[in-house]
Design an enzyme around this catalytic site. Sequence first.
Site, short mmCIF file in Angstrom:
data_model
loop_
_atom_site.label_atom_id
_atom_site.label_comp_id
_atom_site.label_asym_id
_atom_site.label_seq_id
_atom_site.Cartn_x
_atom_site.Cartn_y
_atom_site.Cartn_z
N GLU A 98 -3.10 100.36 43.32
CA GLU A 98 -3.22 100.07 41.78
C GLU A 98 -2.91 98.97 41.27
OE1 GLU A 98 -1.66 105.64 41.92
OE2 GLU A 98 -0.54 103.68 42.32
N PRO A 99 -3.45 98.53 41.55
CA PRO A 99 -3.15 97.45 40.70
C PRO A 99 -3.12 97.36 38.76
CG PRO A 99 -4.98 96.78 41.76
CD PRO A 99 -4.49 97.82 42.28
N GLY A 100 -2.59 97.07 38.56
CA GLY A 100 -2.57 97.12 37.34
C GLY A 100 -1.97 95.18 36.19
N ARG A 101 -0.81 95.05 36.66
CA ARG A 101 -0.64 93.83 36.46
C ARG A 101 -1.42 92.19 36.41
NH1 ARG A 101 5.06 92.56 34.75
NH2 ARG A 101 5.43 94.37 36.32
N CYS B 153 15.83 91.82 13.76
CA CYS B 153 17.09 91.93 13.05
C CYS B 153 17.67 92.14 14.66
CB CYS B 153 16.58 92.79 12.25
SG CYS B 153 16.09 91.85 10.96
N GLU B 154 17.40 91.27 16.29
CA GLU B 154 17.80 91.29 16.80
C GLU B 154 18.25 89.75 17.83
OE1 GLU B 154 18.18 94.14 19.01
OE2 GLU B 154 16.52 95.42 17.71
N TYR C 76 1.33 94.90 30.16
CA TYR C 76 2.24 95.58 29.45
C TYR C 76 3.22 94.83 28.53
CZ TYR C 76 2.23 97.85 34.34
OH TYR C 76 1.73 98.69 34.97
N1 LLP Z 1 1.13 102.81 40.46
C1 LLP Z 1 2.16 103.12 39.85
C2 LLP Z 1 2.21 104.71 41.24
C3 LLP Z 1 2.92 102.94 39.53
O1 LLP Z 1 4.36 103.30 38.44
C4 LLP Z 1 3.00 101.12 38.63
C5 LLP Z 1 3.72 100.02 38.04
C6 LLP Z 1 1.66 100.68 39.45
C7 LLP Z 1 1.00 100.87 40.22
C8 LLP Z 1 1.63 99.32 38.59
O2 LLP Z 1 2.42 98.95 38.58
P1 LLP Z 1 1.75 96.89 38.51
O3 LLP Z 1 0.41 96.76 39.91
O4 LLP Z 1 1.47 96.37 37.37
O5 LLP Z 1 2.88 96.01 39.05
N2 LLP Z 1 6.77 97.38 31.91
C9 LLP Z 1 7.07 96.57 33.07
C10 LLP Z 1 5.92 97.15 34.94
C11 LLP Z 1 6.27 98.91 34.88
C12 LLP Z 1 5.73 99.39 36.24
C13 LLP Z 1 5.20 100.65 36.28
N3 LLP Z 1 4.42 101.59 37.41
C14 LLP Z 1 6.62 95.47 33.08
O6 LLP Z 1 7.00 94.71 31.86
O7 LLP Z 1 6.99 94.67 33.97
#
Ligand code: LLP
Length: 435
Positions: free
Chosen positions: A293-296, A364-365, A393
Amino acid sequence: MKDSLFSEHFSISGQGHLTLDGLDLVAAAQEFGTPAYVISEAAVRQQCRAYMQTMKRVFGENFKVSYASKALCARFIYPIIQSEGLHADVVSDGELYTALKAGFPASNLHFHGNNKSDAELRQAVECGIGAVVIDCLDEIERLNAICVEKERQMPVLLRVKPGVDAHTHEFISTGHNDCKFGFGIEDGQVYEAARLLRACRGLDFCGLHCHIGSQVFLKEPFGVAADVMIRLLAELRRDGYNLRELILGGGFGVKYMPEDKPVPVSEMVEYLGKAVRESCQKYDTPVPEIVIEPGRSIVSAAGVTLYTVGSVKPVPGARTYVAIDGGMPDNPRFALYQACYDACIANKAAQAKTDVVTIAGKCCESGDLLGRDMKLQPAQRGDFLCVFSTGAYTYSMASNYNRLPRPPIVLVSGGRGRVVVRRESYEDLVRNDLQ
Ligand code: LLP
């Protein structure tokens, strides 16, 4: 200057302007205004393909790559990832709504979250979502009741805490025991959940899920997690559960700073393949369908944020603050995680980065920064600052703090930019104010 470039998608025009996939980012800042998120469609597709191709090479047909919507959730992203063959996960009714509005097939989505409401579970069942990842005991009964009422059978996975330290920021680390997500193994919670599932005719317990954390730079924690999960999978299969699927989460680290060295996609996937096969052999169980499950790592490096430089304030004996027309409302990651970024003055991209400055937002931080003591070309009022690797993100975590309207998203395809999410207007800011 090579030190101004973040990836091969960038180059410098004859005028000394930074370009992204052929789009002049100075012209883009002038045309679309600032702040603005700019995303390269080609770079997103390139990452999707890197995952799809290596997963196929390593796991044959028995795999899925599921984009984690939370990294960047807006309608335009779904047709892109769908056409590359990815599935997606959602963690809320809002993300589900967005994906469905974009025409993404519900059957290719799975639903996450540690506190799903009855309404969310009902929506998931009604739209025919592919699977629900169960996070707590009472969710089992609640989801089962809905499925029985609707005469549906929902594929479900249990979210498990593999007890792995992912060596990342505490707030984005999720695989250890003292964490709000999922079921523990040692404390017996996962077995209790499995027992409950046996009695649920509305649910098809088809697999296990884990996610150890985000922005992880090492391969080994993923191998350790895979081993723990496969041991559990084998044990539950021996107990008669027909488990076919193992989701190993996302969290693959990306490059934010020039010195960052994330594991290349192919190396990570090959490592995972080896780890999975070895553990399946060790625990004498067939390799299940493997899902990541890649997001970033799909969207981060594909995106930049453009700002206009305002005041440049040298503070004697301290540092020089270069202020921009955005900040923590469009990118809260420094404020939350002390995340640092690489940046460049887009209209001076050919010049050397001779200054060391701190980028300050306009809120303002005092903590409203985008990086401390970073190398930059000499900045002055009216310059355009380009902050790299901001595809993930940022927009998805943006707020209206200090009543700043959210910036637009400009998608670059074939050398041209087009607005796919418009800039919020002042009218948008007061839309929900009733008096
Ligand atoms: N799967 C699950 C169940 C997750 O909770 C997450 C991210 C992902 C996949 C995707 O992770 P990635 O590949 O994007 O790292 N807001 C934070 C990141 C929070 C990630 C939460 N879960 C930031 O800006 O670094």
